[in-house]
Design a protein around this motif. Structure first.
Motif, mmCIF file in Angstrom:
data_model
loop_
_atom_site.group_PDB
_atom_site.id
_atom_site.type_symbol
_atom_site.label_atom_id
_atom_site.label_comp_id
_atom_site.label_asym_id
_atom_site.label_seq_id
_atom_site.Cartn_x
_atom_site.Cartn_y
_atom_site.Cartn_z
ATOM 1 N N ILE A 143 0.850 -1.187 0.000
ATOM 2 C CA ILE A 143 0.000 0.000 0.000
ATOM 3 C C ILE A 143 0.884 1.235 0.000
ATOM 4 N N THR A 144 0.622 2.147 -0.932
ATOM 5 C CA THR A 144 1.418 3.368 -1.035
ATOM 6 C C THR A 144 0.516 4.487 -1.549
ATOM 7 N N HIS A 145 1.089 5.530 -2.088
ATOM 8 C CA HIS A 145 0.292 6.601 -2.681
ATOM 9 C C HIS A 145 1.030 7.195 -3.862
ATOM 10 N N CYS A 146 0.286 7.798 -4.752
ATOM 11 C CA CYS A 146 0.845 8.455 -5.923
ATOM 12 C C CYS A 146 1.389 9.830 -5.509
ATOM 13 N N SER A 147 2.507 10.224 -6.081
ATOM 14 C CA SER A 147 3.101 11.522 -5.735
ATOM 15 C C SER A 147 3.183 12.446 -6.946
ATOM 16 N N ILE A 148 2.397 12.170 -7.977
ATOM 17 C CA ILE A 148 2.451 12.995 -9.181
ATOM 18 C C ILE A 148 1.794 14.353 -8.948
ATOM 19 N N CYS A 149 0.725 14.410 -8.171
ATOM 20 C CA CYS A 149 0.079 15.682 -7.867
ATOM 21 C C CYS A 149 -0.259 15.736 -6.385
ATOM 22 N N GLU A 150 -0.870 16.837 -5.973
ATOM 23 C CA GLU A 150 -1.094 17.043 -4.538
ATOM 24 C C GLU A 150 -2.220 16.189 -3.968
ATOM 25 N N VAL A 175 -2.288 12.946 -3.829
ATOM 26 C CA VAL A 175 -1.694 11.753 -3.205
ATOM 27 C C VAL A 175 -2.696 10.594 -3.095
ATOM 28 N N CYS A 176 -3.248 10.179 -4.213
ATOM 29 C CA CYS A 176 -4.241 9.104 -4.238
ATOM 30 C C CYS A 176 -3.633 7.801 -3.731
ATOM 31 N N GLY A 177 -4.395 7.093 -2.900
ATOM 32 C CA GLY A 177 -3.941 5.819 -2.374
ATOM 33 C C GLY A 177 -3.853 4.757 -3.451
ATOM 34 N N LEU A 178 -2.784 3.966 -3.411
ATOM 35 C CA LEU A 178 -2.561 2.946 -4.429
ATOM 36 C C LEU A 178 -2.195 1.613 -3.787
ATOM 37 N N SER A 186 1.075 -4.451 -11.534
ATOM 38 C CA SER A 186 -0.291 -3.965 -11.360
ATOM 39 C C SER A 186 -0.306 -2.757 -10.432
ATOM 40 N N ILE A 187 -1.100 -1.757 -10.794
ATOM 41 C CA ILE A 187 -1.350 -0.606 -9.928
ATOM 42 C C ILE A 187 -2.858 -0.395 -9.874
ATOM 43 N N LYS A 188 -3.412 -0.502 -8.684
ATOM 44 C CA LYS A 188 -4.851 -0.347 -8.491
ATOM 45 C C LYS A 188 -5.122 0.716 -7.424
ATOM 46 N N PRO A 189 -6.288 1.362 -7.476
ATOM 47 C CA PRO A 189 -6.628 2.332 -6.429
ATOM 48 C C PRO A 189 -6.900 1.633 -5.104
ATOM 49 N N ASP A 190 -6.491 2.265 -4.028
ATOM 50 C CA ASP A 190 -6.742 1.727 -2.696
ATOM 51 C C ASP A 190 -8.143 2.157 -2.266
ATOM 52 N N LYS A 191 -9.095 1.251 -2.374
ATOM 53 C CA LYS A 191 -10.490 1.565 -2.075
ATOM 54 C C LYS A 191 -10.735 1.835 -0.587
ATOM 55 N N ASN A 192 -9.792 1.457 0.274
ATOM 56 C CA ASN A 192 -9.952 1.665 1.710
ATOM 57 C C ASN A 192 -9.197 2.878 2.218
ATOM 58 N N TRP A 203 -9.792 9.830 -2.934
ATOM 59 C CA TRP A 203 -11.135 9.615 -3.496
ATOM 60 C C TRP A 203 -11.373 8.164 -3.887
ATOM 61 N N ARG A 204 -10.450 7.258 -3.470
ATOM 62 C CA ARG A 204 -10.577 5.815 -3.696
ATOM 63 C C ARG A 204 -10.580 5.474 -5.196
ATOM 64 N N ASP A 205 -9.893 6.308 -5.939
ATOM 65 C CA ASP A 205 -9.744 6.057 -7.366
ATOM 66 C C ASP A 205 -8.441 6.710 -7.795
ATOM 67 N N TYR A 206 -8.148 6.701 -9.090
ATOM 68 C CA TYR A 206 -6.935 7.343 -9.573
ATOM 69 C C TYR A 206 -7.120 7.757 -11.019
ATOM 70 N N CYS A 207 -6.193 8.588 -11.509
ATOM 71 C CA CYS A 207 -6.265 9.018 -12.903
ATOM 72 C C CYS A 207 -5.269 8.190 -13.719
ATOM 73 N N ILE A 208 -5.222 8.442 -15.006
ATOM 74 C CA ILE A 208 -4.391 7.651 -15.904
ATOM 75 C C ILE A 208 -2.908 7.794 -15.578
ATOM 76 N N LYS A 209 -2.514 8.929 -14.983
ATOM 77 C CA LYS A 209 -1.104 9.137 -14.655
ATOM 78 C C LYS A 209 -0.647 8.141 -13.590
ATOM 79 N N GLY A 210 -1.457 7.981 -12.558
ATOM 80 C CA GLY A 210 -1.108 7.007 -11.529
ATOM 81 C C GLY A 210 -1.226 5.581 -12.036
ATOM 82 N N ALA A 211 -2.228 5.331 -12.871
ATOM 83 C CA ALA A 211 -2.444 3.974 -13.374
ATOM 84 C C ALA A 211 -1.293 3.491 -14.249
ATOM 85 N N SER A 212 -0.644 4.424 -14.957
ATOM 86 C CA SER A 212 0.419 4.043 -15.890
ATOM 87 C C SER A 212 1.819 4.292 -15.338
#
Length: 245
Positions: free
Chosen positions: A15-22, A24-27, A38-44, A49-58
């Motif tokens: 469990i970590t978080h994305c650092s591309i923007c402010e 910090v979506c959970g991953l 695999s990179i998935k959003p951390d729903k918990n 917002w329990r989701d992510y954008c294409i930048k974090g996904a890729s």
């Protein structure tokens, strides 16, 4: 059995978080033998917002891309060749000294953008470097992105860090210009916990949403009104709004 042990796949998830923007979506990141699979959003995640954008996904594709630069490179003629860190530091230092001696320290400028500006260690070191060189030429994403917002906050509240959050749950009208929070959490809506879901709930309660964007984005699909100005003419729309207001 020996062969099976040698070819065994070591896989793990963390469990970590994305650092591309402010935001910090959970991953949840899964890796096998040192490569991201695999990179998935951390729903918990209670913050994001329990989701992510294409930048974090890729992000994994960028990390493991075969053309990723992992060692210092210097330009020789019209191509780049690999060099050592020692040689790179020596050459860069000599060039900086020559520029400062000839033009003064302010000739050296620093621009910090995503994701470096959102890393405490990266931004802190960069700021300290310019201080050590004596340069005042410091720029970042805010220089071209939201300085007006920070100036208004300072004049209204005494500090550019005190920025009021919109009361999404009681708002009757939303205006989004060039923002697409249905996909990316960036913009003011990103400061509101689960803001896109709450905005859509207000729309069900009778609120209106106007989206200004040349493209019919995922957010515009939910809009009460979608204004699609021709690319490059948004300044005319904003100037007209200011004139009327």
């Amino acid at each position: 059995m020996a062969h099976a042990r040698d070819t065994a796949i070591e896989s793990s998830s963390g469990i970590t978080h994305c650092s591309i923007c402010e935001q910090v979506c959970g991953l949840i990141v899964t890796q096998s033998n040192g490569r991201v699979t695999s990179i998935k959003p951390d729903k918990n995640n209670p913050y994001s917002w329990r989701d992510y954008c294409i930048k974090g996904a890729s992000a994994g594709d960028h990390r493991d891309h075969p053309l990723r630069i992992t060692k210092p490179m210097k330009r020789v003629g019209d191509r780049y060749v690999e060099t050592s860190y020692e040689e790179a530091i020596d050459q860069i230092s000599a060039k900086l000294k020559r520029l400062i001696a000839q033009y003064g320290p302010d000739t050296l400028g620093l621009y910090s953008g995503n994701p470096g500006a959102l890393s405490f260690s990266s931004y802190g070191f960069s700021d300290a470097l310019l201080d050590a060189l004596g340069s005042r030429s410091k720029f970042m994403i805010g220089s071209i992105d939201h300085n007006a917002l920070m100036v208004a906050a300072r004049e209204m509240h005494g500090s550019e860090a005190v920025i009021l959050l919109p009361d999404v749950d009681a708002c009757d009208y939303f205006l989004l210009i060039g923002a697409n929070p249905a996909v990316s959490k960036m913009s003011w809506l990103g400061k509101v916990s689960d803001g896109w879901t709450r905005l859509r709930k207000r729309l069900q309660g009778g609120a209106r949403l106007t989206v200004v964007d040349p493209r019919r984005t995922e957010t515009a699909a939910h809009a009460t009104d979608h204004l699609a100005p021709r690319p490059g003419t948004d300044w005319a729309l904003l100037l007209a709004m200011i004139t009327v207001i």
